[in-house]
Structure formats: C-alpha cells, structure tokens
Write a protein that holds these residues in place. Sequence first.
Motif, PDB file in Angstrom:
ATOM      1  N   PRO A   1       0.799  -1.224   0.000  1.00 20.37           N
ATOM      2  CA  PRO A   1       0.000   0.000   0.000  1.00 20.37           C
ATOM      3  C   PRO A   1       0.835   1.280   0.000  1.00 20.37           C
ATOM      4  CG  PRO A   1      -0.183  -1.130   2.111  1.00 20.37           C
ATOM      5  CD  PRO A   1       0.641  -1.998   1.215  1.00 20.37           C
ATOM      6  N   GLU A   2       2.088   1.165   0.420  1.00 21.51           N
ATOM      7  CA  GLU A   2       3.019   2.298   0.410  1.00 21.51           C
ATOM      8  C   GLU A   2       4.433   1.730   0.363  1.00 21.51           C
ATOM      9  OE1 GLU A   2       3.858   3.659   4.822  1.00 21.51           O
ATOM     10  OE2 GLU A   2       1.692   3.515   4.484  1.00 21.51           O
ATOM     11  N   ALA A   3       5.417   2.604   0.130  1.00 17.96           N
ATOM     12  CA  ALA A   3       6.807   2.145   0.150  1.00 17.96           C
ATOM     13  C   ALA A   3       7.216   1.912   1.596  1.00 17.96           C
ATOM     14  CB  ALA A   3       7.717   3.179  -0.501  1.00 17.96           C
ATOM     15  N   TYR A   4       7.875   0.775   1.858  1.00 14.36           N
ATOM     16  CA  TYR A   4       8.379   0.455   3.187  1.00 14.36           C
ATOM     17  C   TYR A   4       9.886   0.532   3.137  1.00 14.36           C
ATOM     18  CZ  TYR A   4       3.764  -1.722   3.865  1.00 14.36           C
ATOM     19  OH  TYR A   4       2.421  -1.969   3.954  1.00 14.36           O
TER      20      TYR A   4
ATOM     21  N   GLN B   1       9.054  -1.245  -2.676  1.00 13.23           N
ATOM     22  CA  GLN B   1       8.403  -0.149  -3.372  1.00 13.23           C
ATOM     23  C   GLN B   1       6.882  -0.254  -3.317  1.00 13.23           C
ATOM     24  OE1 GLN B   1      10.248   2.385  -4.470  1.00 13.23           O
ATOM     25  NE2 GLN B   1      12.072   1.269  -3.829  1.00 13.23           N
ATOM     26  N   ARG B   2       6.226   0.886  -3.358  1.00 11.81           N
ATOM     27  CA  ARG B   2       4.762   0.934  -3.393  1.00 11.81           C
ATOM     28  C   ARG B   2       4.279   0.111  -4.594  1.00 11.81           C
ATOM     29  NH1 ARG B   2       0.666   5.037  -1.960  1.00 11.81           N
ATOM     30  NH2 ARG B   2      -1.130   4.496  -3.213  1.00 11.81           N
ATOM     31  N   SER B   3       3.252  -0.670  -4.394  1.00 12.58           N
ATOM     32  CA  SER B   3       2.615  -1.525  -5.398  1.00 12.58           C
ATOM     33  C   SER B   3       3.405  -2.784  -5.735  1.00 12.58           C
ATOM     34  CB  SER B   3       2.292  -0.756  -6.691  1.00 12.58           C
ATOM     35  OG  SER B   3       1.393   0.286  -6.403  1.00 12.58           O
TER      36      SER B   3
ATOM     37  N   GLU C   1      -1.300  -4.308   8.653  1.00 11.86           N
ATOM     38  CA  GLU C   1      -0.340  -3.480   7.914  1.00 11.86           C
ATOM     39  C   GLU C   1       0.798  -2.940   8.777  1.00 11.86           C
ATOM     40  OE1 GLU C   1       1.566  -0.139   5.979  1.00 11.86           O
ATOM     41  OE2 GLU C   1       0.153   0.112   7.626  1.00 11.86           O
TER      42      GLU C   1
ATOM     43  N   ARG D   1       4.662  -3.934   7.942  1.00 17.56           N
ATOM     44  CA  ARG D   1       5.611  -2.858   7.615  1.00 17.56           C
ATOM     45  C   ARG D   1       6.807  -2.891   8.559  1.00 17.56           C
ATOM     46  NH1 ARG D   1       2.789   1.686   9.069  1.00 17.56           N
ATOM     47  NH2 ARG D   1       3.613   1.250  11.130  1.00 17.56           N
TER      48      ARG D   1
END
Length: 189
Positions: A36-39, A47-49, A125, A129
């Motif tokens: 869902p976002e960059a970690y 990376q996001r996605s 999440e 993360r």
Amino acid sequence: MTTTAPDPAAPLVFDTAVLGRTSGTTMHVAREIAAPEAYGLEVYAVQRSSVIDLDLHLTAVSEGVLADAEVEAVAEGECARCLAPVQDTLKVHVQELYAYEGSVTDATTDADEIMRLDGDLLDLEPAVRDALVLAMPVTPLCRPDCPGLCADCGVPWDDLPEDHGHEIVDPRWAGLEKLRLADTDGESK
C-alpha cells in the motif's frame, strides 16, 4: 490518542467476525497483495505496489485474535558502496496478538503495548511494515566484497583496470611541477 478506523477494503485488513470468539477457531488466508506504500528509505525499500506474499493464520484465543504470518517481499535500491542496483527477497515472520475490545488484556496493558481489534477488523499493515523494515540491511550491498568507488575519480572499482591509479602530487611541490611542465612545453616548440 486518536486513531483512525481501518479501511475494511485495505489489503492488509481482515474481518475476524467469521472466526467468532470460540478459542481455537482458525482461519487461513494466503494472498498476494500490492504494497500500500513504500516500506523503507528512498535508497532501499519495498516499493509501493510491489508484490507482498502473505501466508496468514488467524486463531481466536481467549483475549483476542492471534495473527501468525509468513511474509515475503522484494526490496530494491542501491549498493551503499558502488551505487549499483540491489534487489533482495525479504522473508519475515509476523506474530501479533490483537486484543478484543473490553478484554482483560485491554485493561491490563497500555495502548501501545499490544495491538487491538477495531470491532472485528484486524489491521495487519503496521506489523507487516515494521517486520519488513527491520529485516532490511543497514548497509545494502550488491555483494559482500564490493570494493566500492575509486575515491579520486568516482568510477566503480569493478569497471577499472587492475593497474588503475592516480598520481598524487604533494601540494608543496605543485608550483615546481607547473615550472617543469612549462619548461617541457618550451622545449617542444
């Protein structure tokens, strides 16, 4: 402390209502989701996605729901020594207890000591993360013996010949070197 209710449609939010509250009831979820976002950081992150593989077991226990998951994701970035692209597969284990509202655990622990269910919603999440970020190397390398960059010209040592070097002139003799070069230019004319 104000918290936002989890979005039931978010990929790492699970509805535990189907479990009920009978201790020992389990549910298995296996899925691939998009991050869902960059970690991580700009130089090295999931990376996001990008795809996160999740193999999750949810178990109802007396105080809440125990989430036990194996998580796999690819982190990408730059080598800290030579700046070459780096890609690593991170595999982490996540295990968290999510307390029921009004349970004994809710009364005996501080708000930040244990995860909480929001109604029947379990938001995995933050735990995913945190586990992925903690599994990332402090100094990502393309390989353990990476020699890095030449300090004088900035070219990766792997791209340079074995006899590569730079002539270092003592700054105290630099003025004489200019005279020598001027004399050499004068003789060639």
